[in-house]
Design a protein around this motif. Structure first.
Motif, PDB file in Angstrom:
ATOM      1  N   ALA A 165       0.926   3.693 -10.503  1.00  0.00           N
ATOM      2  CA  ALA A 165       0.126   4.270  -9.756  1.00  0.00           C
ATOM      3  C   ALA A 165      -0.260   3.267  -8.617  1.00  0.00           C
ATOM      4  O   ALA A 165      -0.386   3.765  -7.581  1.00  0.00           O
ATOM      5  CB  ALA A 165      -1.193   4.596 -10.721  1.00  0.00           C
ATOM      6  N   SER A 166      -0.188   2.082  -8.899  1.00  0.00           N
ATOM      7  CA  SER A 166      -0.346   0.968  -7.910  1.00  0.00           C
ATOM      8  C   SER A 166       1.019   0.938  -6.809  1.00  0.00           C
ATOM      9  O   SER A 166       0.655   0.635  -5.777  1.00  0.00           O
ATOM     10  CB  SER A 166      -0.415  -0.236  -8.642  1.00  0.00           C
ATOM     11  N   LEU A 168       2.852   3.356  -6.426  1.00  0.00           N
ATOM     12  CA  LEU A 168       2.906   4.766  -5.334  1.00  0.00           C
ATOM     13  C   LEU A 168       1.962   4.502  -4.233  1.00  0.00           C
ATOM     14  O   LEU A 168       2.050   4.576  -3.004  1.00  0.00           O
ATOM     15  CB  LEU A 168       2.259   5.824  -6.076  1.00  0.00           C
ATOM     16  N   ALA A 169       0.488   3.972  -4.521  1.00  0.00           N
ATOM     17  CA  ALA A 169      -0.341   3.627  -3.383  1.00  0.00           C
ATOM     18  C   ALA A 169       0.211   2.577  -2.618  1.00  0.00           C
ATOM     19  O   ALA A 169       0.057   2.678  -1.412  1.00  0.00           O
ATOM     20  CB  ALA A 169      -1.353   3.299  -4.088  1.00  0.00           C
ATOM     21  N   ARG A 170       0.936   1.594  -2.957  1.00  0.00           N
ATOM     22  CA  ARG A 170       1.069   0.428  -2.104  1.00  0.00           C
ATOM     23  C   ARG A 170       2.445   0.887  -1.235  1.00  0.00           C
ATOM     24  O   ARG A 170       2.506   0.578  -0.108  1.00  0.00           O
ATOM     25  CB  ARG A 170       1.472  -0.696  -3.022  1.00  0.00           C
ATOM     26  N   GLU A 172       3.038   4.014  -0.149  1.00  0.00           N
ATOM     27  CA  GLU A 172       2.767   5.299   0.468  1.00  0.00           C
ATOM     28  C   GLU A 172       3.208   4.752   2.003  1.00  0.00           C
ATOM     29  O   GLU A 172       2.432   4.139   2.685  1.00  0.00           O
ATOM     30  CB  GLU A 172       1.404   5.753   0.354  1.00  0.00           C
ATOM     31  N   THR A 225       4.217  11.695 -10.143  1.00  0.00           N
ATOM     32  CA  THR A 225       4.840  11.913  -8.518  1.00  0.00           C
ATOM     33  C   THR A 225       5.010  13.324  -8.197  1.00  0.00           C
ATOM     34  O   THR A 225       5.100  13.728  -7.112  1.00  0.00           O
ATOM     35  CB  THR A 225       5.986  11.111  -8.285  1.00  0.00           C
TER      36      THR A 225
END
Length: 364
Positions: A165-166, A168-170, A172, A225
């Motif tokens: 999750a982290s 994916l956020a970083r 983006e 995802t």
């Protein structure tokens, strides 16, 4: 003798891949150039060493542009290793080029791969390099895939960010590129575990365990995802590192094509009188799309003759001339034995190049 080689100095393009574990592409290009000029000192030599994204990817690109940045990261088995990546600030954009083998390569195991190393080797160090590129402001990150000791599906990369999750956020909004000529999917008989696991020390039982773990990881990636990447071409590259890059929104581009564009290959080839390329073993796999085959096809399209130097030549003249390659020359044949060819690779390749140059045309 090539009659077209006579009468004037020629423009020779030297564009080898690496020679296995004996010579990097940059070292091979230098050895060929040194030997050729020994016999034909007036020829113009243009060196554009090549790579498909595996070991040597950063070194090849760094010979043309960018700033090499060295980081201390976790190696495949957890011990600290020194790994380099390339920062390219041209055209006002920040691009980071990363070679996964520099952080999780087979050469960093400290010995021969085993079922234990095949199971435990991690890509967390690659994630640390990605994070370092982000910290320097890179909006595009190209990860060269190949030569890894890992079959973790790239889970380690996400762990470097604190989890999927982290990550994916970083990542983006970041353009991710998986640079690889490998088309294998993540799972199945052509997948990462089945095809590449044994090369990384996995026995039959470990291959089965790795396959099961990768399948579970593919499910996690899909759930997080919305992308089902298991069957995509290139997902199985570098033990499944390709899969996580694709799941994080990346695209796969052939590593050889990336290097070719970065080195201005098409323009350089078009103006050459001869193109010399090379690799460790020139065999049937070469003709399935490896660097040497891609390069010689490009040269042939421009009507430029080609020549291959290799540690060993396993193809017949009929086989490689049918592929448009003019001649092939073996370091082993020149050296007299495999052992000498490997132990003294640079000098033997230099000597071979000098010998071939002397017979290719007269000294200008």
């Amino acid at each position: 003798m090539d009659s077209g080689a006579q009468g004037r100095a020629k423009r020779i393009v030297v564009a080898p891949d690496s020679f296995g574990d004996t010579l990097t592409a940059v070292e091979a290009a230098a050895a060929i150039t040194a030997g050729w000029t020994r016999s034909r000192p007036d020829d113009e030599m243009i060196c554009i060493p090549q790579s498909d994204g595996g070991p040597g990817f950063v070194e090849v690109l760094a010979s043309r542009f960018g700033e090499v940045v060295t980081e201390t990261v976790s190696g495949p088995l957890g011990a600290a290793v020194s790994a380099s990546w390339l920062l390219d600030e041209r055209d006002g954009a920040m691009t980071g080029y990363i070679e996964c083998a520099s952080a999780c390569g087979l050469h960093q195991l400290g010995g021969a791969p085993t079922p234990v190393t095949a199971w435990t080797a991690s890509t967390v160090g690659v994630g640390s390099l990605v994070a370092a590129a982000l910290a320097r402001g890179c909006s595009t990150i190209v990860v060269g895939l190949g030569g890894s000791a890992t079959t973790d599906g790239g889970r380690g990369l996400t762990e470097a960010f604190g989890g999927l999750a982290s990550a994916l956020a970083r990542l983006e909004g970041v353009r991710l590129v998986a640079a690889s000529d490998v088309e294998n999917p993540l799972l199945g008989p052509d997948g990462a575990a089945a095809v590449f696991g044994p090369q990384k020390g996995a026995d039959a039982a470990t291959v089965a365990r790795l396959e099961e773990r990768l399948a579970l990881w593919a499910d996690e990636l899909r759930a997080a995802t919305g992308r089902d990447v298991a069957g995509l071409a290139g997902a199985g590259a570098a033990g499944g590192l390709g899969a996580v890059l694709l799941a994080l929104g990346g695209q796969r581009i052939a590593g050889a094509a990336i290097v070719a564009e970065a080195t201005g290959q098409d323009e350089v080839l078009a103006s050459a009188d001869l193109v010399i390329t090379g690799e460790g073993k020139f065999d049937h796999q070469t003709l399935q799309g490896k660097v040497v085959a891609a390069l010689t096809r490009s040269a042939a399209a421009s009507g430029v003759p080609t020549m291959v130097f290799a540690g060993q030549v396993a193809l017949t003249p009929a086989q490689y001339t049918a592929a448009g390659i003019g001649s092939a020359h073996s370091i082993v044949d020149h050296a007299g034995s495999v052992q000498v060819a490997m132990d003294d690779a640079r000098a033997q390749l230099t000597g071979l190049a000098a010998q071939v140059a002397a017979t290719w045309g007269p000294v200008s």
